[in-house]
Design a protein around this motif. Sequence first.
Motif, PDB file in Angstrom:
ATOM      1  N   ALA A  99       0.821  -1.213   0.000  1.00  0.00           N
ATOM      2  CA  ALA A  99       0.000   0.000   0.000  1.00  0.00           C
ATOM      3  C   ALA A  99       0.856   1.264   0.000  1.00  0.00           C
ATOM      4  CB  ALA A  99      -0.949  -0.009   1.198  1.00  0.00           C
ATOM      5  N   ARG A 100       1.839   1.347   0.881  1.00  0.00           N
ATOM      6  CA  ARG A 100       2.649   2.574   0.966  1.00  0.00           C
ATOM      7  C   ARG A 100       3.549   2.724  -0.256  1.00  0.00           C
ATOM      8  NH1 ARG A 100       4.236   1.783   7.327  1.00  0.00           N
ATOM      9  NH2 ARG A 100       2.170   2.240   8.176  1.00  0.00           N
ATOM     10  N   MET A 101       4.117   1.633  -0.707  1.00  0.00           N
ATOM     11  CA  MET A 101       4.962   1.710  -1.897  1.00  0.00           C
ATOM     12  C   MET A 101       4.135   2.096  -3.122  1.00  0.00           C
ATOM     13  SD  MET A 101       7.950   1.506  -3.199  1.00  0.00           S
ATOM     14  CE  MET A 101       8.645   1.353  -4.855  1.00  0.00           C
ATOM     15  N   ASP A 102       2.952   1.539  -3.251  1.00  0.00           N
ATOM     16  CA  ASP A 102       2.079   1.881  -4.378  1.00  0.00           C
ATOM     17  C   ASP A 102       1.751   3.371  -4.390  1.00  0.00           C
ATOM     18  OD1 ASP A 102       2.014  -0.749  -5.176  1.00  0.00           O
ATOM     19  OD2 ASP A 102      -0.017  -1.148  -4.460  1.00  0.00           O
ATOM     20  N   ALA A 103       1.530   3.938  -3.207  1.00  0.00           N
ATOM     21  CA  ALA A 103       1.193   5.362  -3.137  1.00  0.00           C
ATOM     22  C   ALA A 103       2.354   6.219  -3.620  1.00  0.00           C
ATOM     23  CB  ALA A 103       0.814   5.735  -1.704  1.00  0.00           C
ATOM     24  N   ILE A 104       3.573   5.840  -3.256  1.00  0.00           N
ATOM     25  CA  ILE A 104       4.754   6.587  -3.716  1.00  0.00           C
ATOM     26  C   ILE A 104       4.905   6.474  -5.226  1.00  0.00           C
ATOM     27  CG2 ILE A 104       7.282   6.615  -3.663  1.00  0.00           C
ATOM     28  CD1 ILE A 104       7.103   5.890  -0.691  1.00  0.00           C
ATOM     29  N   VAL A 105       4.723   5.278  -5.751  1.00  0.00           N
ATOM     30  CA  VAL A 105       4.845   5.083  -7.197  1.00  0.00           C
ATOM     31  C   VAL A 105       3.792   5.891  -7.942  1.00  0.00           C
ATOM     32  CG1 VAL A 105       4.619   3.386  -9.056  1.00  0.00           C
ATOM     33  CG2 VAL A 105       5.963   2.831  -7.021  1.00  0.00           C
ATOM     34  N   ALA A 106       2.560   5.873  -7.464  1.00  0.00           N
ATOM     35  CA  ALA A 106       1.500   6.648  -8.122  1.00  0.00           C
ATOM     36  C   ALA A 106       1.816   8.139  -8.087  1.00  0.00           C
ATOM     37  CB  ALA A 106       0.157   6.369  -7.446  1.00  0.00           C
ATOM     38  N   TRP A 107       2.313   8.617  -6.953  1.00  0.00           N
ATOM     39  CA  TRP A 107       2.706  10.033  -6.830  1.00  0.00           C
ATOM     40  C   TRP A 107       3.801  10.367  -7.842  1.00  0.00           C
ATOM     41  CZ3 TRP A 107       7.453  12.180  -5.572  1.00  0.00           C
ATOM     42  CH2 TRP A 107       7.455  13.556  -5.262  1.00  0.00           C
ATOM     43  N   VAL A 115      11.463   5.983 -10.859  1.00  0.00           N
ATOM     44  CA  VAL A 115      11.506   5.394  -9.525  1.00  0.00           C
ATOM     45  C   VAL A 115      12.610   4.344  -9.474  1.00  0.00           C
ATOM     46  CG1 VAL A 115      10.216   4.155  -7.732  1.00  0.00           C
ATOM     47  CG2 VAL A 115       9.011   5.723  -9.283  1.00  0.00           C
ATOM     48  N   ARG A 116      13.462   4.435  -8.450  1.00  0.00           N
ATOM     49  CA  ARG A 116      14.442   3.380  -8.174  1.00  0.00           C
ATOM     50  C   ARG A 116      13.864   2.422  -7.131  1.00  0.00           C
ATOM     51  NH1 ARG A 116      19.130   3.279  -6.071  1.00  0.00           N
ATOM     52  NH2 ARG A 116      19.818   1.705  -7.550  1.00  0.00           N
ATOM     53  N   GLY A 117      14.351   1.191  -7.123  1.00  0.00           N
ATOM     54  CA  GLY A 117      13.914   0.199  -6.157  1.00  0.00           C
ATOM     55  C   GLY A 117      14.956  -0.015  -5.072  1.00  0.00           C
ATOM     56  N   HIS A 118      14.563   0.209  -3.820  1.00  0.00           N
ATOM     57  CA  HIS A 118      15.461   0.028  -2.674  1.00  0.00           C
ATOM     58  C   HIS A 118      14.686  -0.624  -1.540  1.00  0.00           C
ATOM     59  CE1 HIS A 118      18.640   0.985   0.248  1.00  0.00           C
ATOM     60  NE2 HIS A 118      17.669   1.367   1.064  1.00  0.00           N
ATOM     61  N   THR A 119      15.016  -1.835  -1.194  1.00  0.00           N
ATOM     62  CA  THR A 119      16.030  -2.726  -1.689  1.00  0.00           C
ATOM     63  C   THR A 119      15.388  -4.110  -1.758  1.00  0.00           C
ATOM     64  OG1 THR A 119      18.202  -3.735  -1.196  1.00  0.00           O
ATOM     65  CG2 THR A 119      16.928  -2.908   0.660  1.00  0.00           C
ATOM     66  N   LEU A 120      15.896  -4.997  -2.614  1.00  0.00           N
ATOM     67  CA  LEU A 120      15.327  -6.338  -2.698  1.00  0.00           C
ATOM     68  C   LEU A 120      15.769  -7.221  -1.534  1.00  0.00           C
ATOM     69  CD1 LEU A 120      15.546  -7.015  -6.534  1.00  0.00           C
ATOM     70  CD2 LEU A 120      13.574  -6.281  -5.187  1.00  0.00           C
ATOM     71  N   PHE A 121      16.925  -6.920  -0.927  1.00  0.00           N
ATOM     72  CA  PHE A 121      17.331  -7.626   0.291  1.00  0.00           C
ATOM     73  C   PHE A 121      18.362  -6.801   1.041  1.00  0.00           C
ATOM     74  CE2 PHE A 121      19.566 -10.830   2.871  1.00  0.00           C
ATOM     75  CZ  PHE A 121      18.478 -11.445   3.480  1.00  0.00           C
ATOM     76  N   ILE A 164       9.951   0.321 -12.506  1.00  0.00           N
ATOM     77  CA  ILE A 164      11.269   0.443 -11.873  1.00  0.00           C
ATOM     78  C   ILE A 164      12.318  -0.191 -12.787  1.00  0.00           C
ATOM     79  CG2 ILE A 164      12.692  -0.257  -9.916  1.00  0.00           C
ATOM     80  CD1 ILE A 164      10.234  -0.088  -8.155  1.00  0.00           C
ATOM     81  N   HIS A 165      13.347   0.586 -13.108  1.00  0.00           N
ATOM     82  CA  HIS A 165      14.390   0.131 -14.033  1.00  0.00           C
ATOM     83  C   HIS A 165      15.770   0.097 -13.388  1.00  0.00           C
ATOM     84  CE1 HIS A 165      11.566   0.254 -17.383  1.00  0.00           C
ATOM     85  NE2 HIS A 165      11.150   1.413 -16.917  1.00  0.00           N
ATOM     86  N   SER A 166      15.831   0.331 -12.082  1.00  0.00           N
ATOM     87  CA  SER A 166      17.099   0.270 -11.362  1.00  0.00           C
ATOM     88  C   SER A 166      16.814  -0.214  -9.943  1.00  0.00           C
ATOM     89  CB  SER A 166      17.785   1.638 -11.334  1.00  0.00           C
ATOM     90  OG  SER A 166      18.985   1.600 -10.578  1.00  0.00           O
ATOM     91  N   TYR A 167      17.468  -1.294  -9.541  1.00  0.00           N
ATOM     92  CA  TYR A 167      17.230  -1.891  -8.230  1.00  0.00           C
ATOM     93  C   TYR A 167      18.519  -1.984  -7.424  1.00  0.00           C
ATOM     94  CZ  TYR A 167      12.515  -3.648  -9.340  1.00  0.00           C
ATOM     95  OH  TYR A 167      11.179  -3.750  -9.647  1.00  0.00           O
ATOM     96  N   ASP A 168      18.462  -1.589  -6.146  1.00  0.00           N
ATOM     97  CA  ASP A 168      19.473  -2.009  -5.187  1.00  0.00           C
ATOM     98  C   ASP A 168      19.098  -3.436  -4.807  1.00  0.00           C
ATOM     99  OD1 ASP A 168      20.689   0.492  -5.210  1.00  0.00           O
ATOM    100  OD2 ASP A 168      19.500   1.231  -3.525  1.00  0.00           O
TER     101      ASP A 168
END
Length: 380
Positions: A99-107, A115-121, A164-168
């Motif tokens: 929910a919170r991540m979706d809100a940031i992406v929509a914004w 949008v960058r992705g932080h972090t997968l692990f 998202i096209h760049s992930y940590d």
Amino acid sequence: MSFDLTRRGALAGMAAAPLLLGASPALAAPAPAVPSPSLNTLAARKGRRFGSCIGGRRGGSIDNADYAAIVAGESGVIVPENEMKWQWTRPAPDKFDFARMDAIVAWAQARKLAVRGHTLFWDRPERFPKWLVNHDFGANPSREAERLLTTHIHTVTERYRGVIHSYDVINEAVDERTGALRVNNVTRALGSPEALLDLAFHTARQQAPQAELVYNDFMGWEPGFRRHCAGVLRMLEGFRKRGTPVDALGLQSHLEIYSLDRVSGVGPYIENEWRRFLDEVVAMGYKLLITEFDVKDKALPGDIALRDERVADYVRRYFDLMLEYDALGDILAWGMVDRFSWLQGFAPRSDKMEVRGTPYDDAYRPKPMRAALAQAFAAA
């Protein structure tokens, strides 16, 4: 399908189809003006992007119109401060909450921000959700650990495919005290720290073949990071030898002025050693990113004007060096306004005064640090 904010509550716990462009939440009300040209405009002239982290709640978030306007005005790319980490997105082994991540992406989409992705692990047990710390890996621990990790990467990358096209991919796998790879219950279940790293990056590449895959860590140019830097180099060399698909090294760049250098008047730094470290990283074919930039100003005097001047000087020195590297891409601040910086709690000053480690003050006014960044980008 289009992403509908009114459905946000129903999305909690789901690993739904990927988010698509088209969200259009109400735009923020007029807010403090951002100087022109913006930091992203200046960075873009040299083929780079500037951006910042932003949160999904509290002051330094999309819910604070003034703060959000500064982030949007200065940035071409944003990253969630916490909202994509396991603690926020995975409340249980087989439950997800976006929910919170979706809100940031929509914004971000409504403002045409990447949008960058932080972090997968995040490879530190103290940052694991409690359920992972206490998880029973069963009779076949390797298989269970692989299931947990690959399910997480599959779920996140599928949800944000095309967004998202760049992930940590991995955050902080090297122990800064020893330079060795961290050992925890997940690495033990998989058989080794290297097994975790390789599985994460290979899974991310399979899932997001066009994405930039980043290893992210906090080693820096201050004295005291020699073992950390050496350990990161060994890890990066291992990636290349094993064919692990890692594209870039993320340099967090939480700069620290923990004592005063007699010559420069600001914090001590080891320029030549830092250059050698960066040269070795680039020589192995890795790109560079600055992923979490801010300044810890512990050793500087309380006088605000003097402190801001010294911080700006330190920032200018760092970016003058970093911008010499053609391999350097995105540059992201870890927050834009002092009041909302994580440093207020994480690295407080002994005099109890506010840490002044971001480009804007509490009244949303640009500080000398912001001018130093602008000058460095323009002169790069």
